[in-house]
Design a protein around this motif. Structure first.
Motif, short mmCIF file in Angstrom:
data_model
loop_
_atom_site.label_atom_id
_atom_site.label_comp_id
_atom_site.label_asym_id
_atom_site.label_seq_id
_atom_site.Cartn_x
_atom_site.Cartn_y
_atom_site.Cartn_z
N VAL A 155 -6.14 14.72 -4.60
CA VAL A 155 -5.78 13.35 -4.84
C VAL A 155 -5.63 12.67 -3.50
CG1 VAL A 155 -3.85 12.35 -5.91
CG2 VAL A 155 -4.46 14.29 -6.85
N PRO A 156 -6.25 11.35 -3.72
CA PRO A 156 -6.41 10.42 -2.60
C PRO A 156 -4.98 9.94 -2.16
CG PRO A 156 -8.24 9.92 -4.04
CD PRO A 156 -7.11 10.76 -4.95
N ASP A 157 -4.96 9.86 -0.53
CA ASP A 157 -3.51 9.57 -0.23
C ASP A 157 -3.23 7.96 -0.77
OD1 ASP A 157 -2.98 11.82 0.96
OD2 ASP A 157 -3.73 11.07 3.01
N GLY B 12 0.73 6.92 -2.06
CA GLY B 12 1.60 6.21 -0.64
C GLY B 12 1.65 7.10 0.11
N GLY B 13 0.70 8.09 0.48
CA GLY B 13 0.73 8.85 1.64
C GLY B 13 1.73 10.03 1.37
N LEU B 14 2.33 10.23 0.20
CA LEU B 14 3.15 11.13 0.03
C LEU B 14 2.71 12.71 -0.39
CD1 LEU B 14 5.81 9.40 -2.04
CD2 LEU B 14 5.98 10.06 0.21
N ASP B 15 3.38 13.80 -0.45
CA ASP B 15 2.58 14.97 -0.62
C ASP B 15 3.03 15.32 -2.40
OD1 ASP B 15 5.21 15.65 -0.70
OD2 ASP B 15 5.25 17.49 0.42
N SER C 69 0.91 -1.18 0.18
CA SER C 69 0.02 0.06 -0.15
C SER C 69 0.74 1.40 0.02
CB SER C 69 -0.77 -0.08 1.30
OG SER C 69 -0.09 0.04 2.29
N GLU C 70 2.16 1.32 0.45
CA GLU C 70 3.20 2.43 0.50
C GLU C 70 3.71 2.68 -0.95
OE1 GLU C 70 5.23 -0.93 3.04
OE2 GLU C 70 3.23 -0.44 2.27
N ASN C 71 3.50 1.82 -1.87
CA ASN C 71 3.90 1.91 -3.40
C ASN C 71 3.18 2.98 -4.12
OD1 ASN C 71 5.86 1.40 -5.36
ND2 ASN C 71 5.26 -0.61 -5.48
N PRO C 72 3.67 3.94 -4.25
CA PRO C 72 2.89 5.13 -4.98
C PRO C 72 2.50 4.63 -6.58
CG PRO C 72 5.08 5.65 -4.90
CD PRO C 72 5.03 4.64 -4.00
N LEU C 73 1.53 5.32 -7.05
CA LEU C 73 1.08 4.70 -8.41
C LEU C 73 1.05 6.00 -9.28
CD1 LEU C 73 -2.55 3.34 -7.45
CD2 LEU C 73 -0.44 2.22 -7.86
N ILE C 74 0.95 5.79 -10.63
CA ILE C 74 1.12 6.96 -11.41
C ILE C 74 -0.20 7.09 -11.84
CG2 ILE C 74 2.13 7.71 -13.66
CD1 ILE C 74 4.43 5.69 -13.15
N VAL C 75 -0.61 8.37 -12.07
CA VAL C 75 -1.98 8.85 -12.76
C VAL C 75 -1.78 9.18 -14.03
CG1 VAL C 75 -3.69 10.47 -12.32
CG2 VAL C 75 -2.59 9.51 -10.43
N HIS C 76 -2.57 8.81 -15.10
CA HIS C 76 -2.69 8.82 -16.50
C HIS C 76 -3.76 9.76 -16.98
CE1 HIS C 76 -0.32 5.22 -15.66
NE2 HIS C 76 0.00 5.22 -16.90
#
Length: 314
Positions: A96-98, A102-105, A49-56
């Motif tokens: 943008v949902p956390d 991954g909880g980052l800003d 869950s802490e692995n961030p995603l890329i938004v397309h």
């Protein structure tokens, strides 16, 4: 399960996931603003869950939905590389949902170069779309790879095989230094040429780098076969239990587990994950890959080395 663009649009709007084509690899897509839909991605992939995603996105103006700060450098890079295999990390908006970041800003954003996926985003919303594979496995570059990991029931928007075959470059524009967090088809020198300023390349073992970019922190790209660099030159190949990838050495072999690329590095990149999966289908114990000597210069080589090293060390 192949679906039409209209069906994919309906599924996304109803909060489901759909595998989508891009020029890099296939992604597992969901509405980036629908927390429950994004949760399904993590559950289906088994992704930390802490692995961030890329938004397309499909249009430059959609950046306003995602980023709180859009420096001039973004426009310069977008004009040159979008649609294309470049993801840009920016300070995110609170909307943008956390779970996406991954909880980052910060949030990573890109515009994929595939007409079907661009049409899907235009008909829906910006989409999160990590690679459509089980977490840790080689990324999928065709529908067969997706079915291997998820079975035939996952909806897939069929866009043929991926043209590039490796995940996008990730460049961070959110800090003081412009930094490539993950190597890809667009290398640091290409970015420097556009921006006319220094671009740094992050240390892949640095924890702050690993947190900001997907594909740098957890097990990735690994087949079941053991992946190793080929230390000694091979004059004759007789062992059918091994799988071989060469990029300079020319090998004359009738075996289906020996492949030579004669310095065609883009083709090797395009085929790499398919080779990993094919070796598993052949029940090969080891994949041997000819190492890249320091004097060889090609923009895609850092990305190839990165994916292979992660497959070796995982």
């Amino acid at each position: 399960m192949k679906v039409t663009l209209e069906k994919a649009t309906d599924l996304i709007k109803k909060g489901h996931t759909v595998a989508i084509p891009t020029e890099t690899v296939y992604g597992l897509a969901a509405d980036a603003f629908n927390v429950n839909a994004v949760k399904k991605i993590f559950e289906q992939k088994g992704r930390p869950s802490e692995n961030p995603l890329i938004v397309h996105i499909s249009d430059f103006d959609q950046l306003d939905l995602l980023a709180s700060e859009i420096p001039e450098t973004v426009k310069k890079l977008a004009d040159q590389f979008w649609p294309g295999p470049l993801s840009i990390v920016l300070k995110k908006k609170d909307s943008v949902p956390d779970i996406v970041t991954g909880g980052l800003d910060t949030v990573a954003i890109r515009m994929p170069d595939h007409p079907l996926t661009l049409s899907l985003i235009k008909k829906t919303v910006p989409l999160t779309a990590p690679s459509a594979n089980k977490s840790g496995r080689p990324s999928p570059t065709n529908i067969r790879h997706i079915e291997e990991d998820f079975g035939p029931e996952l909806p897939v928007l069929d866009g043929d095989s991926s043209k590039i075959g490796l995940e996008s470059t990730v460049v961070d524009l959110s800090g003081e230094k412009i930094t490539v967090l993950r190597p890809g088809f667009v290398d640091a020198r290409m970015i420097e040429d556009v921006l006319c300023q220094k671009v740094w390349v992050a240390d892949q073992s640095d924890e702050s780098t690993q947190k900001k970019s997907p594909g740098t922190r957890f097990t990735h790209y690994k087949p079941r076969a053991d992946v190793q660099w080929l230390v000694e030159p091979i004059l004759k190949i007789t062992d059918s239990n091994h799988y071989y990838l060469f990029h300079r050495q020319r090998q004359q072999s009738s075996q289906k587990n020996v492949h030579s690329y004669d310095e065609d590095y883009p083709s090797l990149a395009r085929d790499l994950y398919d080779h990993f999966r094919t070796a598993d289908h052949l029940s090969c114990s080891t994949i041997f890959i000819e190492p890249f000597e320091s004097e060889i210069s090609h923009p895609i080589i850092p990305a190839l080395k990165d994916r292979i090293e992660k497959a070796i060390s995982s």
